[in-house]
Design a protein around this motif. Structure first.
Motif, PDB file in Angstrom:
ATOM      1  N   TRP A 158       1.817  12.242   7.479  1.00 45.98           N
ATOM      2  CA  TRP A 158       0.630  11.637   8.083  1.00 45.98           C
ATOM      3  C   TRP A 158       0.780  10.127   8.257  1.00 45.98           C
ATOM      4  CZ3 TRP A 158      -2.795  13.800  10.960  1.00 45.98           C
ATOM      5  CH2 TRP A 158      -3.094  15.145  10.779  1.00 45.98           C
ATOM      6  N   PHE A 159       1.488   9.486   7.320  1.00 49.04           N
ATOM      7  CA  PHE A 159       1.777   8.061   7.498  1.00 49.04           C
ATOM      8  C   PHE A 159       2.601   7.861   8.775  1.00 49.04           C
ATOM      9  CE2 PHE A 159       1.350   7.498   2.690  1.00 49.04           C
ATOM     10  CZ  PHE A 159       0.100   6.923   2.799  1.00 49.04           C
TER      11      PHE A 159
ATOM     12  N   TYR B 133      -7.821  -0.777  -1.678  1.00 42.67           N
ATOM     13  CA  TYR B 133      -7.172  -0.635  -0.379  1.00 42.67           C
ATOM     14  C   TYR B 133      -8.130   0.007   0.628  1.00 42.67           C
ATOM     15  CZ  TYR B 133      -2.554  -1.763  -2.301  1.00 42.67           C
ATOM     16  OH  TYR B 133      -1.479  -2.406  -2.865  1.00 42.67           O
TER      17      TYR B 133
ATOM     18  N   PHE C  37      -6.943   7.809   4.911  1.00 40.38           N
ATOM     19  CA  PHE C  37      -7.156   9.103   4.256  1.00 40.38           C
ATOM     20  C   PHE C  37      -5.868   9.904   4.047  1.00 40.38           C
ATOM     21  CE2 PHE C  37     -11.238   8.113   6.333  1.00 40.38           C
ATOM     22  CZ  PHE C  37     -12.081   8.192   5.226  1.00 40.38           C
ATOM     23  N   SER C  38      -4.717   9.325   4.382  1.00 43.98           N
ATOM     24  CA  SER C  38      -3.448  10.040   4.228  1.00 43.98           C
ATOM     25  C   SER C  38      -2.790   9.702   2.892  1.00 43.98           C
ATOM     26  CB  SER C  38      -2.491   9.687   5.367  1.00 43.98           C
ATOM     27  OG  SER C  38      -3.044  10.033   6.608  1.00 43.98           O
ATOM     28  N   LYS C  39      -2.041  10.670   2.372  1.00 44.94           N
ATOM     29  CA  LYS C  39      -1.270  10.440   1.156  1.00 44.94           C
ATOM     30  C   LYS C  39       0.152  10.989   1.285  1.00 44.94           C
ATOM     31  CE  LYS C  39      -4.621   8.438  -0.983  1.00 44.94           C
ATOM     32  NZ  LYS C  39      -4.548   6.976  -1.197  1.00 44.94           N
ATOM     33  N   SER C  40       0.488  11.563   2.439  1.00 44.91           N
ATOM     34  CA  SER C  40       1.808  12.154   2.624  1.00 44.91           C
ATOM     35  C   SER C  40       2.606  11.360   3.647  1.00 44.91           C
ATOM     36  CB  SER C  40       1.687  13.603   3.103  1.00 44.91           C
ATOM     37  OG  SER C  40       1.130  13.665   4.403  1.00 44.91           O
TER      38      SER C  40
ATOM     39  N   TYR D 135       0.825  -1.206   0.000  1.00 43.08           N
ATOM     40  CA  TYR D 135       0.000   0.000   0.000  1.00 43.08           C
ATOM     41  C   TYR D 135       0.862   1.259   0.000  1.00 43.08           C
ATOM     42  CZ  TYR D 135      -3.225   3.597   1.697  1.00 43.08           C
ATOM     43  OH  TYR D 135      -3.947   4.749   1.843  1.00 43.08           O
ATOM     44  N   LEU D 136       1.892   1.264   0.834  1.00 40.30           N
ATOM     45  CA  LEU D 136       2.771   2.425   0.888  1.00 40.30           C
ATOM     46  C   LEU D 136       3.544   2.595  -0.422  1.00 40.30           C
ATOM     47  CD1 LEU D 136       4.132   2.093   4.544  1.00 40.30           C
ATOM     48  CD2 LEU D 136       2.466   3.753   3.687  1.00 40.30           C
TER      49      LEU D 136
ATOM     50  N   TYR E  27       2.353   1.674  -3.287  1.00 40.13           N
ATOM     51  CA  TYR E  27       1.302   2.163  -4.192  1.00 40.13           C
ATOM     52  C   TYR E  27       1.101   3.678  -4.030  1.00 40.13           C
ATOM     53  CZ  TYR E  27      -3.550   3.092  -5.623  1.00 40.13           C
ATOM     54  OH  TYR E  27      -4.692   3.630  -6.177  1.00 40.13           O
ATOM     55  N   CYS E  28       1.299   4.161  -2.805  1.00 39.99           N
ATOM     56  CA  CYS E  28       1.165   5.599  -2.535  1.00 39.99           C
ATOM     57  C   CYS E  28       2.404   6.388  -2.955  1.00 39.99           C
ATOM     58  CB  CYS E  28       0.882   5.831  -1.054  1.00 39.99           C
ATOM     59  SG  CYS E  28      -0.744   5.247  -0.511  1.00 39.99           S
ATOM     60  N   GLY E  29       3.412   5.691  -3.488  1.00 41.85           N
ATOM     61  CA  GLY E  29       4.579   6.372  -4.034  1.00 41.85           C
ATOM     62  C   GLY E  29       5.807   6.395  -3.150  1.00 41.85           C
TER      63      GLY E  29
END
Length: 405
Positions: free
Chosen positions: A79-80, A145, A73-76, A15-16, A18-20
């Motif tokens: 926040w992770f 996800y 709901f985090s993408k940065s 997942y992480l 996938y989030c870049g």
């Protein structure tokens, strides 16, 4: 069972990614998780001893639910990091509390000699829950996800229900522990600790200060506790790193999330078997069983250097079996040396040392894997673990666990 239905366990690395995030960043997040554990582990154990194990377990599940919402709901990266820190706090609040509640319940019933068998069966429940969660998480993540992490939130809330029905066990044997000046084990006593007034007259700060002073004395007076904690922390950390990075390892071979989840399910099955036979193995072979079990974990890590997915899958199952067989032995050996009043605190010291090992290994492995590849890094980790085991077994003349079977 519910608290271990952690569907994100088999997909969080994917997942992480996938989030870049790069593997080095993922390793850094795991480092943040364990850095938080280092700070919060012992205070959370003290809170369980002084405030109540049941209350800490309730707060633990609330933290897990909040962590999953943040992940959802985090993408940065920032926040992770917050999510990982909250999750670490939640796991800290549960780790010492859960184990202490079980052991002291058995101690009050005069059944602590059966703890290793009970702990093994509890680990079977944990492995079954984690196995089902692994497959369910992989299937849900294959579609979205979002649904995977949403299910984690719901399950964390549901896990509160059985906790609310639990009974807080009294700290049995308190008089015996304090009168003898020592722990539950057969080792020497604990030296007198300066007190600041009678227990009934102490302020909250004096109570906490006294509690930590007694815990520190126990660690100082019984070297066996430190040896058990140090040895198993390194072995368990190496296995944990192998388990988590296996997600990316198999993904590099083109396996999808469902296929990876099936592999993890098979590993869970092997872990169930290891947990079931742990007590019998220790009864038959005593402390000698630690040598082959730890070497199996190191050998399994080395097998990843072959660069073959089927070999790696078989090796991971063997490592899961050996790791699960070690947990009841470690837990029983440690609990037998700790008095009830400091049980959750000193179990948290054990968890903190594991976190220290993880905070060193995980970011380094991630950074080197970005440069050299996972296969090379895991091969190197296997060699290092084998050398550590060789040095540990050669230098230790007595044992790494108390022999009270």
């Amino acid at each position: 069972f519910l608290s271990n239905m952690n569907m994100q366990s088999s997909i969080w690395v994917l997942y992480l990614a996938y989030c870049g995030l790069h593997l080095a960043q993922i390793g850094l997040l795991e480092g943040i998780y364990h850095a938080t554990s280092i700070v919060c582990e012992i205070p959370s154990g003290a809170a369980a001893d002084l405030w109540g194990r049941k209350r800490c377990m309730i707060l633990s599940n609330l933290c897990i639910a909040v962590s999953c919402v943040i992940m959802l709901f985090s993408k940065s990266f920032g926040w992770f990091a917050v999510s990982f820190a909250v999750q670490a706090l939640g796991n800290n609040l549960n780790s010492g509390s859960e184990e202490a509640l079980v052991y002291d319940s058995m101690k009050c019933l005069g059944q602590e000699e059966h703890y290793m068998g009970v702990y093994g069966r509890l680990n079977v429940l944990i492995e079954v829950a984690q196995g089902l969660a692994t497959v369910a998480g992989g299937v849900l993540a294959e579609f979205s996800y979002f649904w995977c992490y949403a299910a984690c939130v719901v399950i964390a809330v549901l896990a509160l229900l059985p906790i609310l029905w639990m009974a807080e066990p009294p700290q049995c044997g308190k008089a015996a522990d304090t009168a003898g000046g020592g722990g539950a084990g057969a080792g020497g006593g604990v030296k007198d600790v300066p007190t600041e007034g009678a227990p009934a007259q102490r302020t909250i700060w004096e109570t906490v200060k006294h509690h930590f002073a007694v815990s520190a004395c126990i660690l100082q007076e019984d070297a066996r506790i430190g040896k058990i904690i140090g040895f198993y922390s390194v072995v368990f950390a190496a296995h944990t790193l192998l388990f988590f990075y296996s997600q990316q390892y198999f993904a590099d071979f083109g396996y999808n999330k469902v296929q990876i989840s099936v592999i993890m399910l098979l590993v869970g099955g092997a872990s169930c078997l290891g947990a079931l036979v742990s007590e019998k193995m220790y009864r038959w072979f005593g402390k000698k069983c630690l040598i082959p079990e730890t070497i199996i974990i190191a050998g399994a890590i080395l097998c990843y250097g072959a660069g073959k997915a089927d070999v790696a899958a078989a090796a991971l199952m063997c490592a899961g079996f050996a790791n699960a067989a070690l947990y009841p032995i470690q837990s029983d050996s440690l609990n037998a040396l700790i008095p009830s009043e400091q049980r959750a605190t000193l179990i948290s010291v054990d968890s903190m040392c594991f976190s220290i090992a993880m905070i060193v290994l995980f970011p380094l492995a991630g950074a080197f894997a970005d440069r050299w590849g996972l296969k090379t890094v895991l091969l190197l980790l296997g060699v290092i673990l084998l050398l550590f085991l060789l040095a540990a077994f050669c230098s230790e003349k007595e044992s790494f666990s108390s022999d009270h079977s």
